[in-house]
Scaffold this motif. Structure first.
Motif, PDB file in Angstrom:
ATOM      1  N   SER A 143     133.759 117.081 -29.014  1.00  0.00           N
ATOM      2  CA  SER A 143     134.895 116.448 -28.344  1.00  0.00           C
ATOM      3  C   SER A 143     135.719 115.595 -29.304  1.00  0.00           C
ATOM      4  N   GLU A 144     135.071 114.944 -30.284  1.00  0.00           N
ATOM      5  CA  GLU A 144     135.824 114.064 -31.184  1.00  0.00           C
ATOM      6  C   GLU A 144     136.701 114.851 -32.152  1.00  0.00           C
ATOM      7  N   SER A 450     124.764 109.230 -31.916  1.00  0.00           N
ATOM      8  CA  SER A 450     125.806 109.677 -32.845  1.00  0.00           C
ATOM      9  C   SER A 450     125.240 110.712 -33.804  1.00  0.00           C
ATOM     10  N   ARG A 485     131.644 119.497 -38.088  1.00  0.00           N
ATOM     11  CA  ARG A 485     131.865 118.107 -38.513  1.00  0.00           C
ATOM     12  C   ARG A 485     131.961 118.011 -40.035  1.00  0.00           C
ATOM     13  N   LYS A 488     135.358 119.204 -41.077  1.00  0.00           N
ATOM     14  CA  LYS A 488     136.357 118.151 -40.888  1.00  0.00           C
ATOM     15  C   LYS A 488     136.350 117.196 -42.077  1.00  0.00           C
TER      16      LYS A 488
END
Length: 496
Positions: A143-144, A450, A485, A488
């Motif tokens: 989602s982030e 996290s 991730r 990114k």
């Protein structure tokens, strides 16, 4: 190529490895055990195969994001058959039974016949199970990392799930059970979901099964894990088994690599710990880092319970299948063990002829335990002979219950193996031997740990513990997400 080192060759670690290889990274996976798979595994005893994981697996059919993951990693493909399942399970109590059929309307009719006084609640529950057939698990990207258009699409596709969450808001399964007068219906609900779990858990699970998205890959858990490992190595990934990791080496705010138990240093540009989160924080990181959600999980035991289980496998000296479908029923009275559940699950593996010699079959029993059971078995494990004798004594009592319920099996059952929460701790470093994750309750914040390690930018976590209450789908999704991730961080395009 930048190098990613992954700790743990379970489904999450291997999924991460496959997606990383497809994105052009140099990838090495280090696994403590002799074969890959983690908790998605099985083992052989006396000519029989004991399957340890898959009861039915979400995402086996349909064009969902999760199905694309399974196909990408080789867990399923057109050459892997799926076992046809006509029912999810059967619950029995005091001579009565109810079956959760793939056809929800068939189940509704049986429930209404069983308990006319619960008509309104039965219809409400079955209506919401039907609604849950439209729910799909988000598995495109974290989602982030979503852009506004991604979030809009997610909100649109999540409407059935949102309706379910709103209807069962602030209710747990115990609250849902209390709505029904018939004791068997209450048992049916808690047979699949613990009383502390959120009330939407049952309709979500049953709706998914009824939608046909749950399947059972042929060959079982170990065979599926080996297919995934083959996909990884065929892409050029390096898989090192029997190579346990000792610690993640961090210097000046950056992970340099991992140190193995044999002292060797393995350098890396990125590290993905894909093992038990408690093991990662307390051992690989020497307790020097912490996550506030993880601390809350460990300190607020009532809000985030975990469980355990005692399991046993029996050879059946005949081909005829008396169990038919996964069956939940009362256990024999075990007054010496108050932390043990009062219900047991009996599962047949007659659908896999390769699991047993010709003309025979294998059945397994699962007896749930409260968290306190772990300390009992852990203490007992220090006395191997007593530990073994206690396991066998309980397994024999369960065998007697099976023979009484299924007279066809009388004097035809033979104990093959039995195992406890200590087994999962020893084999998978599972926290207190629980083979899933903490269970969110109505007293919890429903938050997830996290995936990032505070202050260390090149460590990204993966694994089912990031997606309470865990399970294979969450493990695979988090493996894929870990690579996205990293992409990114590398300022590269995030592919789905």
């Amino acid at each position: 190529m930048k190098k990613i080192v992954i700790v743990g060759a379970g489904i999450s670690g291997m999924t991460a490895g496959i997606y990383a290889k497809k994105c052009g990274f140099d990838v090495e996976i280090y696994e403590k055990n002799a074969i890959p798979g983690g908790e998605c595994t099985g083992w052989d005893r006396k000519g029989y195969h004991i399957d340890n994981c898959i009861h039915w697996m979400v995402g086996c059919t349909g064009k969902t994001a999760l199905n694309r993951i399974w196909r990408t990693i080789g867990a399923i493909d057109d050459s892997v058959g799926l076992v046809p399942l006509k029912s999810m399970y059967r619950s029995e109590l005091a001579g009565e039974q109810i079956t959760l059929w793939k056809d929800i309307e068939r189940t509704r009719k049986e429930l209404l016949k069983l308990s006319p006084e619960d008509t309104d609640e039965i219809n409400d529950l079955m209506d919401h199970c039907s609604l849950a057939k439209k729910v799909t698990i988000p598995a495109d990207k974290p989602s982030e990392l979503m852009k506004p258009l991604d979030l809009t699409k997610l909100a649109f596709s999540s409407r059935p799930a949102i309706k379910l969450f709103q209807h069962y808001a602030k209710m747990d399964t115990g609250d849902l059970m209390a709505k029904f007068k018939h004791p068997l219906i209450r048992c049916m609900l808690s047979d699949f979901c613990t009383k502390e779990s959120m009330a939407y858990s049952f309709p979500m699970a049953y709706g998914n099964f009824a939608a046909g998205d749950g399947g059972l890959p042929r060959g079982g858990s170990r065979a599926m894990a080996l297919r995934v490992a083959q996909t990884f190595t065929d892409l050029g990934g390096k898989l090192y088994c029997s190579r346990p990791a000792r610690r993640i080496v961090i210097e000046e705010g950056r992970a340099q690599g991992i140190e193995l138990e044999d002292g060797r240093m393995i350098p890396a540009d990125y590290i993905i710990p894909a093992c038990d989160l408690n093991f990662t924080y307390e051992h690989l990181l020497d307790g020097n880092y912490s996550d506030p959600v993880i601390r809350e999980f460990h300190e607020n035991r009532e809000a985030y319970p975990i469980y355990g289980m005692f399991q046993a496998a029996f050879a059946v000296e005949m081909e005829a299948n008396a169990v038919d479908t996964e069956t939940m029923m009362e256990t024999p009275y075990l007054e010496d063990y108050p932390w043990m559940g009062d219900r047991m699950t009996v599962k047949t593996y007659a659908y896999e002829p390769s699991f047993a010699p010709e003309g025979k079959q294998i059945i397994q029993v699962l007896l749930p335990m409260q968290e306190a059971g772990y300390e009992f078995w852990k203490t007992l494990y220090q006395k191997p002979e007593v530990y073994r004798e206690t396991k066998i004594a309980i397994a024999v009592r369960l065998m007697g219950k099976i023979e009484r319920r299924f007279p066809m099996y009388e004097k035809r059952l033979r104990l093959l193996d039995c195992w406890t929460s200590v087994t999962y701790e020893r084999y998978c470093n599972a926290y207190k031997g629980y083979n899933q994750a903490f269970v969110p309750t109505k007293g919890s914040g429903n938050s997830s740990p996290s995936p990032y390690l505070s202050g260390v930018g090149n460590v990204v976590l993966a694994g089912q513990w990031l997606s309470p209450p865990g399970g294979l789908p969450g493990a695979a999704i988090e493996g894929k997400f870990a690579v996205q991730r990293i992409l990114k961080k590398e300022n590269r395009k995030i592919n789905q």
